[in-house]
Design an enzyme around this catalytic site. Structure first.
Site, short mmCIF file in Angstrom:
data_model
loop_
_atom_site.label_atom_id
_atom_site.label_comp_id
_atom_site.label_asym_id
_atom_site.label_seq_id
_atom_site.Cartn_x
_atom_site.Cartn_y
_atom_site.Cartn_z
N ALA A 135 81.27 112.13 -25.50
CA ALA A 135 82.61 111.97 -24.99
C ALA A 135 83.01 113.32 -24.20
O ALA A 135 82.59 114.21 -24.25
CB ALA A 135 83.55 111.29 -25.92
N HIS A 136 84.08 113.00 -23.57
CA HIS A 136 84.64 114.25 -22.46
C HIS A 136 85.09 115.35 -23.38
O HIS A 136 85.69 115.24 -24.62
CB HIS A 136 85.55 113.63 -21.73
CG HIS A 136 87.01 112.96 -22.33
ND1 HIS A 136 88.12 112.73 -21.78
CD2 HIS A 136 87.37 113.02 -23.70
CE1 HIS A 136 88.97 112.14 -22.31
NE2 HIS A 136 88.34 112.43 -23.70
N ASN A 137 84.98 116.48 -22.92
CA ASN A 137 85.09 117.80 -23.32
C ASN A 137 84.45 118.23 -24.77
O ASN A 137 84.94 119.08 -25.32
CB ASN A 137 86.76 117.97 -23.62
CG ASN A 137 87.50 117.78 -22.40
OD1 ASN A 137 87.85 116.80 -21.91
ND2 ASN A 137 87.52 118.77 -21.56
N GLN A 172 89.18 112.38 -14.32
CA GLN A 172 88.53 113.41 -14.90
C GLN A 172 87.77 114.35 -14.10
O GLN A 172 86.96 114.13 -13.47
CB GLN A 172 87.36 112.49 -15.79
CG GLN A 172 87.87 111.50 -16.84
CD GLN A 172 88.77 111.67 -17.99
OE1 GLN A 172 88.08 112.36 -18.92
NE2 GLN A 172 89.99 111.79 -17.84
#
Length: 351
Positions: free
Chosen positions: A238-240, A197
């Site tokens: 969460a991511h993004n 990531q």
């Protein structure tokens, strides 16, 4: 302590009673004592106005006739907002740290601004930057290259990973983890392969992040939290994910990856949001709702099943299991009805 005259000037309020009365704390109408200031924002608590022992009450003009004799008042248009402003003025929370504790570990390449306070066993890693008046409580860890904005406060045992950016005047509560890896994996013949990531987390100004909340770093691009976003305890971002300015997210809500949430949204407790969708500005989701597709218009949305008696729940569950059978029966009946209509029209034509 603040005089009512001082508070009136700060709030642009009208004083009813003794302007020289001093208050030093806030309290509810029911439990207020002498020296406390309270407020009435909900009419269902109006009954306590005639009984309160508060020295003063923040109140709308319409509620003045219900106020107990001898109780001072500050007349405002929005008592709850006024209460928040007064509570800020009277806040007696202790500082997170005083000076720089001898046990703190600060890398020689880190930049520490004026007036910073760093508690016991805190760690500030290489190339990290703390702007002026940042407070780090005991055990907080600031990763390599992270940047913390002016006057932000990080309570005990907060972990900020590498290259994370946090704006000014933010508050991050104990146990929060900002910038941990997003849940990125590829499946090769049944084996999970980790995807590094490489993005980060960028948090705007005037945000508050609750205890034990986690905000994952982006897979490639950054996870972005706008200005004046408030996120409650035990939430997962969460991511993004992108969250617009002034949005509020209540406890235990979870937002899956690459979702974009607009400005001025409100997500109730326990809300779950699917990944790779968009939610428009001004959307409100009631508690325990599950959002599985994009929402393009502002408004209030709900899902989930409210609690009911076990007997009723069992009955409804049994009926739900029959829904496919019932659907097929209705479909057959519609077809039969359509055939009957067609036959009736044919008979009319022949006549």
């Amino acid at each position: 302590m603040k005089l009512l005259s001082e508070l009136a000037e700060h709030l642009n309020a009208q004083v009813i009673g003794d302007a020289a009365c001093g208050v030093s704390s806030v309290a509810t109408l029911e439990h207020a004592a002498d020296g406390a200031i309270s407020f009435l924002a909900n009419s269902k608590y109006r009954k306590f106005l005639s009984q309160t022992n508060a020295s003063a009450v923040l109140i709308k003009a319409d509620d003045l006739p219900f106020l107990a004799p001898g109780v001072n008042a500050l007349v405002v248009t929005d008592p709850y907002v006024a209460f928040a402003l007064v509570a800020q003025l009277l806040d007696n929370s202790p500082p997170l740290a005083t000076g720089i504790h001898p046990s703190a570990i600060i890398d020689a390449t880190a930049v520490i601004g004026n007036g910073c306070a760093i508690g016991a066993n805190a760690v500030v890693s290489a190339d990290a930057v703390l702007a002026d008046h940042v407070q780090l409580a005991a055990g907080t860890v600031i990763g390599r290259g992270a940047r913390i904005g002016e006057s932000s406060k990080l309570w005990a045992n907060v972990t900020v990973y590498h290259n994370v950016v946090i704006g000014k005047c933010c508050v991050i509560h104990s146990g929060a983890v900002i910038g941990s890896d997003g849940f990125g994996f590829a499946n090769r013949a049944g084996t999970w392969l980790k995807i590094p990531q490489t993005g980060s987390v960028i948090i705007g100004d005037d945000c508050e992040i609750g205890a034990n909340t986690t905000i994952d770093r982006g897979a490639i691009a950054d996870t972005i939290i706008g200005n004046n976003v408030i996120i409650d305890n035990l939430c997962q971002i969460a991511h993004n994910v992108q969250i617009g300015d002034h949005t509020a997210i209540a406890g235990a809500a979870s937002i899956a990856g690459s979702t974009k949430i607009g400005r001025y949204c409100v997500l109730g407790g326990g809300v779950g949001v699917n990944g790779h969708i968009e939610i428009a500005d001004g959307v409100q989701m009631t508690g325990m709702s599950m959002v599985t597709r994009s929402i393009t218009e502002k408004g209030v949305y709900s899902s989930g099943i409210p609690a009911t008696t076990n007997t009723e729940w069992r009955r409804n569950t049994a009926r739900l299991r029959q829904i496919e059978t019932l659907f097929q029966r209705v479909k057959q009946l519609e077809q039969q009805l359509s055939q009957l209509k067609d036959n009736g029209q044919s008979s009319s034509t022949e006549d």
